[in-house]
Design a protein around this motif. Sequence first.
Motif, PDB file in Angstrom:
ATOM      1  N   ASP A  29       0.819  -1.285   0.110  1.00 21.72           N
ATOM      2  CA  ASP A  29       0.220   0.006   0.159  1.00 21.72           C
ATOM      3  C   ASP A  29       0.865   1.202   0.104  1.00 21.72           C
ATOM      4  OD1 ASP A  29      -2.318  -1.274  -0.083  1.00 21.72           O
ATOM      5  OD2 ASP A  29      -2.823  -1.189   2.030  1.00 21.72           O
ATOM      6  N   VAL A  30       1.763   1.072   0.760  1.00 20.55           N
ATOM      7  CA  VAL A  30       2.895   2.398   0.862  1.00 20.55           C
ATOM      8  C   VAL A  30       3.383   2.561  -0.585  1.00 20.55           C
ATOM      9  CG1 VAL A  30       4.817   3.538   1.838  1.00 20.55           C
ATOM     10  CG2 VAL A  30       2.877   2.519   3.355  1.00 20.55           C
ATOM     11  N   ILE A  31       3.937   1.685  -1.133  1.00 23.29           N
ATOM     12  CA  ILE A  31       4.626   1.816  -2.297  1.00 23.29           C
ATOM     13  C   ILE A  31       3.640   2.109  -3.249  1.00 23.29           C
ATOM     14  CG2 ILE A  31       5.880   0.358  -4.152  1.00 23.29           C
ATOM     15  CD1 ILE A  31       6.968  -1.387  -2.019  1.00 23.29           C
ATOM     16  N   ALA A  32       2.406   1.673  -3.396  1.00 23.36           N
ATOM     17  CA  ALA A  32       1.439   2.375  -4.391  1.00 23.36           C
ATOM     18  C   ALA A  32       1.122   3.427  -4.227  1.00 23.36           C
ATOM     19  CB  ALA A  32       0.031   1.205  -4.073  1.00 23.36           C
ATOM     20  N   LEU A  33       0.846   4.159  -2.865  1.00 27.02           N
ATOM     21  CA  LEU A  33       0.666   5.437  -2.851  1.00 27.02           C
ATOM     22  C   LEU A  33       1.871   6.395  -3.249  1.00 27.02           C
ATOM     23  CD1 LEU A  33      -0.762   5.368   0.934  1.00 27.02           C
ATOM     24  CD2 LEU A  33      -1.814   6.134  -1.114  1.00 27.02           C
ATOM     25  N   LYS A  34       3.264   5.850  -2.835  1.00 25.04           N
ATOM     26  CA  LYS A  34       4.229   6.741  -3.159  1.00 25.04           C
ATOM     27  C   LYS A  34       4.246   6.717  -4.803  1.00 25.04           C
ATOM     28  CE  LYS A  34       9.063   7.004  -2.788  1.00 25.04           C
ATOM     29  NZ  LYS A  34      10.264   6.754  -2.016  1.00 25.04           N
ATOM     30  N   TYR A  41      -6.905  -0.111  -9.716  1.00 26.24           N
ATOM     31  CA  TYR A  41      -6.777  -0.402 -11.099  1.00 26.24           C
ATOM     32  C   TYR A  41      -5.375  -1.623 -10.932  1.00 26.24           C
ATOM     33  CZ  TYR A  41      -8.781   3.238 -13.575  1.00 26.24           C
ATOM     34  OH  TYR A  41      -9.900   4.183 -13.976  1.00 26.24           O
ATOM     35  N   PRO A  42      -5.425  -2.428 -12.050  1.00 26.31           N
ATOM     36  CA  PRO A  42      -4.387  -3.579 -11.939  1.00 26.31           C
ATOM     37  C   PRO A  42      -3.115  -3.132 -11.860  1.00 26.31           C
ATOM     38  CG  PRO A  42      -5.846  -3.896 -13.869  1.00 26.31           C
ATOM     39  CD  PRO A  42      -6.149  -2.385 -13.352  1.00 26.31           C
ATOM     40  N   VAL A  43      -1.989  -3.954 -11.355  1.00 28.34           N
ATOM     41  CA  VAL A  43      -0.697  -3.563 -11.136  1.00 28.34           C
ATOM     42  C   VAL A  43      -0.080  -4.040 -12.413  1.00 28.34           C
ATOM     43  CG1 VAL A  43       1.396  -3.849  -9.809  1.00 28.34           C
ATOM     44  CG2 VAL A  43      -0.780  -3.456  -8.682  1.00 28.34           C
ATOM     45  N   GLU A  44       0.657  -3.332 -13.070  1.00 30.33           N
ATOM     46  CA  GLU A  44       1.589  -3.776 -14.237  1.00 30.33           C
ATOM     47  C   GLU A  44       2.292  -4.939 -14.034  1.00 30.33           C
ATOM     48  OE1 GLU A  44       4.693  -2.356 -17.729  1.00 30.33           O
ATOM     49  OE2 GLU A  44       3.917  -0.766 -16.286  1.00 30.33           O
ATOM     50  N   HIS A  45       2.107  -5.935 -14.744  1.00 24.47           N
ATOM     51  CA  HIS A  45       2.874  -7.592 -14.481  1.00 24.47           C
ATOM     52  C   HIS A  45       4.527  -7.119 -15.078  1.00 24.47           C
ATOM     53  CE1 HIS A  45      -1.484  -8.856 -14.010  1.00 24.47           C
ATOM     54  NE2 HIS A  45      -0.795  -9.898 -13.465  1.00 24.47           N
ATOM     55  N   ASN A  46       5.262  -6.560 -14.262  1.00 24.91           N
ATOM     56  CA  ASN A  46       6.638  -6.518 -14.774  1.00 24.91           C
ATOM     57  C   ASN A  46       7.552  -6.569 -13.259  1.00 24.91           C
ATOM     58  OD1 ASN A  46       9.001  -5.489 -15.360  1.00 24.91           O
ATOM     59  ND2 ASN A  46       7.973  -3.804 -16.751  1.00 24.91           N
ATOM     60  N   HIS A  47       8.197  -7.453 -13.419  1.00 22.89           N
ATOM     61  CA  HIS A  47       9.311  -7.550 -12.120  1.00 22.89           C
ATOM     62  C   HIS A  47      10.285  -6.611 -12.054  1.00 22.89           C
ATOM     63  CE1 HIS A  47       7.617 -11.963 -12.006  1.00 22.89           C
ATOM     64  NE2 HIS A  47       8.108 -11.976 -10.946  1.00 22.89           N
ATOM     65  N   ASP A  48      10.270  -5.871 -13.029  1.00 18.69           N
ATOM     66  CA  ASP A  48      11.355  -4.572 -12.933  1.00 18.69           C
ATOM     67  C   ASP A  48      10.611  -3.654 -11.835  1.00 18.69           C
ATOM     68  OD1 ASP A  48      13.029  -5.853 -14.543  1.00 18.69           O
ATOM     69  OD2 ASP A  48      12.275  -4.886 -16.380  1.00 18.69           O
ATOM     70  N   LEU A  50       8.928  -2.462  -8.548  1.00 22.65           N
ATOM     71  CA  LEU A  50       8.908  -2.656  -7.063  1.00 22.65           C
ATOM     72  C   LEU A  50       7.217  -2.771  -6.591  1.00 22.65           C
ATOM     73  CD1 LEU A  50       9.955  -3.131  -4.414  1.00 22.65           C
ATOM     74  CD2 LEU A  50      10.026  -0.561  -3.965  1.00 22.65           C
ATOM     75  N   LEU A  51       6.299  -1.903  -7.130  1.00 17.97           N
ATOM     76  CA  LEU A  51       5.156  -2.379  -6.813  1.00 17.97           C
ATOM     77  C   LEU A  51       4.408  -3.748  -7.254  1.00 17.97           C
ATOM     78  CD1 LEU A  51       2.331  -1.379  -5.751  1.00 17.97           C
ATOM     79  CD2 LEU A  51       1.880  -0.132  -7.638  1.00 17.97           C
ATOM     80  N   PHE A  52       5.031  -4.349  -8.395  1.00 21.43           N
ATOM     81  CA  PHE A  52       4.428  -5.640  -8.758  1.00 21.43           C
ATOM     82  C   PHE A  52       5.107  -6.630  -7.858  1.00 21.43           C
ATOM     83  CE2 PHE A  52       5.553  -9.411 -10.953  1.00 21.43           C
ATOM     84  CZ  PHE A  52       4.330  -9.767 -11.154  1.00 21.43           C
ATOM     85  N   ARG A  53       6.426  -6.492  -7.561  1.00 27.76           N
ATOM     86  CA  ARG A  53       7.037  -7.372  -6.703  1.00 27.76           C
ATOM     87  C   ARG A  53       6.593  -7.371  -5.216  1.00 27.76           C
ATOM     88  NH1 ARG A  53      11.616  -4.952  -8.900  1.00 27.76           N
ATOM     89  NH2 ARG A  53      12.279  -4.315  -7.000  1.00 27.76           N
ATOM     90  N   ALA A  54       6.054  -6.086  -4.826  1.00 30.24           N
ATOM     91  CA  ALA A  54       5.503  -6.015  -3.362  1.00 30.24           C
ATOM     92  C   ALA A  54       4.054  -6.629  -3.291  1.00 30.24           C
ATOM     93  CB  ALA A  54       5.492  -4.627  -2.913  1.00 30.24           C
ATOM     94  N   THR A  55       3.405  -6.470  -4.392  1.00 29.75           N
ATOM     95  CA  THR A  55       2.018  -7.080  -4.457  1.00 29.75           C
ATOM     96  C   THR A  55       2.107  -8.722  -4.763  1.00 29.75           C
ATOM     97  OG1 THR A  55       1.228  -4.961  -5.599  1.00 29.75           O
ATOM     98  CG2 THR A  55       0.105  -6.937  -5.878  1.00 29.75           C
ATOM     99  N   ARG A  56       3.097  -9.127  -5.456  1.00 31.48           N
ATOM    100  CA  ARG A  56       3.122 -10.548  -5.575  1.00 31.48           C
ATOM    101  C   ARG A  56       3.784 -11.259  -4.174  1.00 31.48           C
ATOM    102  NH1 ARG A  56       0.325 -13.428  -7.169  1.00 31.48           N
ATOM    103  NH2 ARG A  56       2.076 -15.059  -6.976  1.00 31.48           N
TER     104      ARG A  56
END
Length: 134
Positions: A29-34, A41-48, A50-56
């Motif tokens: 949540d903090v990363i998404a806010l930042k 909205y969906p988080v982009e599927h991209n390991h590059d 940080l938001l995707f990695r934190a969500t996963r």
Amino acid sequence: MAYFVDYQTAIMVVGFVGLLMFIQLLMADVIALKLKHVPGYPVEHNHDHLLFRATRTHLNMNESVAIFITFVIFALLSQASPSVVNMSALFYLVSRIAYMIFYYLDVKLARSIAFSLSLFSLIAVFMAGIMQWL
């Protein structure tokens, strides 16, 4: 309650697993806010990213935590070896913390090893319980 004294480490680990899940939720949540990610909205599927990695990381924990709790309850009610249950539960927690850190840092091999170790610890808790029935 005296029965559960032998399993106090495993019971404590269940609480800390809950805390770990809470921390992962807050991190995502903090990363998404930042990053000004629009909620819903969906988080982009991209390991590059940080938001995707934190969500996963959080979602992966959600996928395994029910198994962990179920196996711990099964082992406790089966009167499995307290030392095996306690150590396996503790190993699960440590490997999940390592998984989280390695996923946030995008260290793929270490993340996969930590995940494999967490699976091993789940199997160990289950086996401790099932051995009481064989």
